[in-house]
Design an enzyme around this catalytic site. Structure first.
Site, PDB file in Angstrom:
ATOM      1  N   LYS A 137      34.125 -24.218 -24.396  1.00 55.65           N
ATOM      2  CA  LYS A 137      33.565 -22.924 -24.771  1.00 55.65           C
ATOM      3  C   LYS A 137      32.045 -23.031 -24.990  1.00 55.65           C
ATOM      4  O   LYS A 137      31.494 -24.138 -25.067  1.00 55.65           O
ATOM      5  CB  LYS A 137      34.270 -22.435 -26.046  1.00 55.65           C
ATOM      6  CG  LYS A 137      35.771 -22.142 -25.854  1.00 55.65           C
ATOM      7  CD  LYS A 137      36.378 -21.646 -27.169  1.00 55.65           C
ATOM      8  CE  LYS A 137      37.841 -21.306 -27.040  1.00 55.65           C
ATOM      9  NZ  LYS A 137      38.414 -20.779 -28.310  1.00 55.65           N
ATOM     10  N   TYR A 153      41.919 -13.268 -22.557  1.00 59.33           N
ATOM     11  CA  TYR A 153      42.548 -13.112 -23.868  1.00 59.33           C
ATOM     12  C   TYR A 153      43.384 -11.835 -23.963  1.00 59.33           C
ATOM     13  O   TYR A 153      43.487 -11.244 -25.034  1.00 59.33           O
ATOM     14  CB  TYR A 153      41.480 -13.158 -24.956  1.00 59.33           C
ATOM     15  CG  TYR A 153      40.940 -14.570 -25.187  1.00 59.33           C
ATOM     16  CD1 TYR A 153      41.787 -15.592 -25.620  1.00 59.33           C
ATOM     17  CD2 TYR A 153      39.603 -14.877 -24.977  1.00 59.33           C
ATOM     18  CE1 TYR A 153      41.306 -16.880 -25.828  1.00 59.33           C
ATOM     19  CE2 TYR A 153      39.116 -16.167 -25.187  1.00 59.33           C
ATOM     20  CZ  TYR A 153      39.975 -17.158 -25.621  1.00 59.33           C
ATOM     21  OH  TYR A 153      39.513 -18.436 -25.840  1.00 59.33           O
ATOM     22  N   PHE A 157      40.468  -9.840 -34.273  1.00 58.07           N
ATOM     23  CA  PHE A 157      39.385 -10.766 -33.937  1.00 58.07           C
ATOM     24  C   PHE A 157      38.972 -10.700 -32.468  1.00 58.07           C
ATOM     25  O   PHE A 157      38.056 -11.410 -32.050  1.00 58.07           O
ATOM     26  CB  PHE A 157      39.747 -12.206 -34.328  1.00 58.07           C
ATOM     27  CG  PHE A 157      40.972 -12.765 -33.645  1.00 58.07           C
ATOM     28  CD1 PHE A 157      40.912 -13.271 -32.352  1.00 58.07           C
ATOM     29  CD2 PHE A 157      42.197 -12.796 -34.307  1.00 58.07           C
ATOM     30  CE1 PHE A 157      42.038 -13.792 -31.735  1.00 58.07           C
ATOM     31  CE2 PHE A 157      43.338 -13.314 -33.688  1.00 58.07           C
ATOM     32  CZ  PHE A 157      43.252 -13.814 -32.400  1.00 58.07           C
ATOM     33  N   ARG A 216      47.484 -29.346 -26.138  1.00 55.76           N
ATOM     34  CA  ARG A 216      47.550 -28.568 -27.386  1.00 55.76           C
ATOM     35  C   ARG A 216      47.469 -29.517 -28.586  1.00 55.76           C
ATOM     36  O   ARG A 216      46.802 -29.236 -29.575  1.00 55.76           O
ATOM     37  CB  ARG A 216      48.841 -27.736 -27.447  1.00 55.76           C
ATOM     38  CG  ARG A 216      48.944 -26.651 -26.391  1.00 55.76           C
ATOM     39  CD  ARG A 216      47.969 -25.526 -26.572  1.00 55.76           C
ATOM     40  NE  ARG A 216      48.114 -24.819 -27.817  1.00 55.76           N
ATOM     41  CZ  ARG A 216      47.386 -23.750 -28.161  1.00 55.76           C
ATOM     42  NH1 ARG A 216      46.448 -23.282 -27.332  1.00 55.76           N
ATOM     43  NH2 ARG A 216      47.553 -23.147 -29.311  1.00 55.76           N
ATOM     44  N   ARG A 253      39.169 -30.647 -31.972  1.00 60.44           N
ATOM     45  CA  ARG A 253      38.605 -29.708 -32.947  1.00 60.44           C
ATOM     46  C   ARG A 253      38.421 -30.350 -34.313  1.00 60.44           C
ATOM     47  O   ARG A 253      37.427 -30.098 -35.002  1.00 60.44           O
ATOM     48  CB  ARG A 253      39.529 -28.486 -33.059  1.00 60.44           C
ATOM     49  CG  ARG A 253      39.488 -27.581 -31.827  1.00 60.44           C
ATOM     50  CD  ARG A 253      40.638 -26.601 -31.830  1.00 60.44           C
ATOM     51  NE  ARG A 253      40.512 -25.554 -30.816  1.00 60.44           N
ATOM     52  CZ  ARG A 253      41.482 -24.710 -30.503  1.00 60.44           C
ATOM     53  NH1 ARG A 253      42.650 -24.785 -31.117  1.00 60.44           N
ATOM     54  NH2 ARG A 253      41.298 -23.783 -29.582  1.00 60.44           N
ATOM     55  N   ASN A 283      35.386 -23.085 -31.862  1.00 65.03           N
ATOM     56  CA  ASN A 283      36.284 -24.237 -31.904  1.00 65.03           C
ATOM     57  C   ASN A 283      36.320 -25.026 -30.595  1.00 65.03           C
ATOM     58  O   ASN A 283      37.320 -25.653 -30.266  1.00 65.03           O
ATOM     59  CB  ASN A 283      37.679 -23.794 -32.327  1.00 65.03           C
ATOM     60  CG  ASN A 283      38.223 -22.708 -31.421  1.00 65.03           C
ATOM     61  OD1 ASN A 283      37.599 -22.354 -30.430  1.00 65.03           O
ATOM     62  ND2 ASN A 283      39.389 -22.196 -31.748  1.00 65.03           N
ATOM     63  N   HIS A 323      39.398 -24.326 -25.194  1.00 63.83           N
ATOM     64  CA  HIS A 323      40.593 -23.515 -24.964  1.00 63.83           C
ATOM     65  C   HIS A 323      41.558 -24.330 -24.123  1.00 63.83           C
ATOM     66  O   HIS A 323      41.145 -25.009 -23.184  1.00 63.83           O
ATOM     67  CB  HIS A 323      40.240 -22.230 -24.190  1.00 63.83           C
ATOM     68  CG  HIS A 323      41.456 -21.500 -23.676  1.00 63.83           C
ATOM     69  ND1 HIS A 323      42.134 -20.571 -24.434  1.00 63.83           N
ATOM     70  CD2 HIS A 323      42.150 -21.606 -22.513  1.00 63.83           C
ATOM     71  CE1 HIS A 323      43.180 -20.119 -23.752  1.00 63.83           C
ATOM     72  NE2 HIS A 323      43.208 -20.731 -22.583  1.00 63.83           N
ATOM     73  N   GLU A 374      46.236 -17.723 -16.646  1.00 64.49           N
ATOM     74  CA  GLU A 374      44.832 -18.031 -16.973  1.00 64.49           C
ATOM     75  C   GLU A 374      44.117 -18.721 -15.802  1.00 64.49           C
ATOM     76  O   GLU A 374      42.947 -18.439 -15.538  1.00 64.49           O
ATOM     77  CB  GLU A 374      44.786 -18.918 -18.220  1.00 64.49           C
ATOM     78  CG  GLU A 374      45.244 -18.175 -19.474  1.00 64.49           C
ATOM     79  CD  GLU A 374      45.432 -19.085 -20.682  1.00 64.49           C
ATOM     80  OE1 GLU A 374      45.196 -20.309 -20.572  1.00 64.49           O
ATOM     81  OE2 GLU A 374      45.832 -18.565 -21.735  1.00 64.49           O
TER      82      GLU A 374
HETATM   83  P1  IDP Z   1      44.163 -21.214 -29.766  1.00 64.52           P
HETATM   84  O1  IDP Z   1      42.802 -21.272 -29.113  1.00 64.52           O
HETATM   85  O2  IDP Z   1      44.353 -22.351 -30.734  1.00 64.52           O
HETATM   86  O3  IDP Z   1      45.278 -21.070 -28.763  1.00 64.52           O
HETATM   87  P2  IDP Z   1      44.583 -18.392 -30.378  1.00 64.52           P
HETATM   88  O4  IDP Z   1      45.428 -17.913 -31.513  1.00 64.52           O
HETATM   89  O5  IDP Z   1      45.139 -18.260 -28.980  1.00 64.52           O
HETATM   90  O6  IDP Z   1      44.172 -19.906 -30.687  1.00 64.52           O
HETATM   91  O7  IDP Z   1      43.198 -17.618 -30.472  1.00 64.52           O
HETATM   92  C1  IDP Z   1      42.280 -17.653 -29.396  1.00 64.52           C
HETATM   93  C2  IDP Z   1      40.900 -17.901 -29.944  1.00 64.52           C
HETATM   94  O8  IDP Z   1      40.499 -16.793 -30.753  1.00 64.52           O
HETATM   95  C3  IDP Z   1      40.769 -19.101 -30.879  1.00 64.52           C
HETATM   96  O9  IDP Z   1      40.597 -20.314 -30.171  1.00 64.52           O
HETATM   97  C4  IDP Z   1      39.560 -18.735 -31.705  1.00 64.52           C
HETATM   98  O10 IDP Z   1      38.353 -19.010 -30.971  1.00 64.52           O
HETATM   99  C5  IDP Z   1      39.711 -17.232 -31.849  1.00 64.52           C
HETATM  100  N1  IDP Z   1      40.426 -16.825 -33.064  1.00 64.52           N
HETATM  101  C6  IDP Z   1      41.744 -16.904 -33.303  1.00 64.52           C
HETATM  102  N2  IDP Z   1      42.075 -16.411 -34.503  1.00 64.52           N
HETATM  103  C7  IDP Z   1      40.900 -15.978 -35.039  1.00 64.52           C
HETATM  104  C8  IDP Z   1      40.557 -15.347 -36.295  1.00 64.52           C
HETATM  105  O11 IDP Z   1      41.413 -15.080 -37.136  1.00 64.52           O
HETATM  106  N3  IDP Z   1      39.246 -15.094 -36.468  1.00 64.52           N
HETATM  107  C9  IDP Z   1      38.296 -15.367 -35.549  1.00 64.52           C
HETATM  108  N4  IDP Z   1      38.575 -15.942 -34.374  1.00 64.52           N
HETATM  109  C10 IDP Z   1      39.857 -16.258 -34.114  1.00 64.52           C
HETATM  110 MG    MG Z   2      45.717 -19.488 -27.425  1.00 63.92          MG
END
Ligand code: IDP
Ligand code: MG
Length: 153
Positions: A10, A50, A58, A86, A103, A113, A116, A127
């Site tokens: 990212k 997304y 968010f 993962r 991370r 973070n 992805h 994707e």
């Molecule tokens: P993941 O990347 O661990 O699969 P997801 O739940 O799919 O997590 O969320 C996608 C991305 O959205 C996350 O990697 C993060 O950058 C962002 N994100 C997820 N939850 C939040 C939140 O509660 N606040 C702000 N950003 C969030």
């Molecule tokens: Mg995800």
């Protein structure tokens, strides 16, 4: 064919000059790189990527972050790669991710973070198709594959 997953370094990973470190971890694990694109992801593509989060509060901030600066979008291949990546990524927020994960070792925030990774074979297929046409994925043999997987006889 082994499983494929979409991995994105990212904007924070690129800006913090961590792309090489993250790619090294993927290579060291024995994964095969089959496609890569360094690109400034548009808001439109970020929303497409997304799609599953379209009703989340968010989403707006997430789309803004992903489209704020270039990313390195890649497809990697290995048996069981989706689940392994993962685990390697760690929990969504760096501040909660276990030490030893990408991370958990390299980030500490709640949105930025670094990486992805697709979370299921269906997500991976979708994707990958958002960023790559079938002819952009390079099919080749990793010459040391038998040293990674072993030989069953
Ligand atoms: P993941 O990347 O661990 O699969 P997801 O739940 O799919 O997590 O969320 C996608 C991305 O959205 C996350 O990697 C993060 O950058 C962002 N994100 C997820 N939850 C939040 C939140 O509660 N606040 C702000 N950003 C969030
Ligand atoms: Mg995800």
């Amino acid at each position: 064919m082994a499983e494929r997953t979409l991995i994105i370094i990212k904007p924070d990973g690129i800006q913090r000059l961590l792309a090489g470190r993250i790619i090294s971890r993927l290579e060291e694990r024995g994964f095969k790189l089959v496609a890569a694109k360094f690109t400034h992801i548009s808001e439109e593509l970020a929303k497409k990527l997304y799609k599953v989060h379209s009703d989340k509060p968010f989403l707006k901030g997430l789309v803004k972050f992903i489209s704020s600066s270039p990313s390195l979008v890649m497809v990697w291949e290995a048996d069981g790669i989706i689940e392994i990546v993962r685990k390697m990524m760690g929990a969504t927020f760096g501040c909660e991710a276990e030490a030893g994960t990408i991370r958990g070792d390299l980030s500490c925030g709640k949105r930025y973070n670094l990486i992805h990774g697709s979370d299921s074979p269906e997500s991976a297929r979708y994707e990958i198709s958002v960023f790559f046409g079938p002819d952009e994925i390079v099919d080749y043999e990793l010459t040391n594959a038998h040293w990674i997987y072993g030989v069953n006889d």
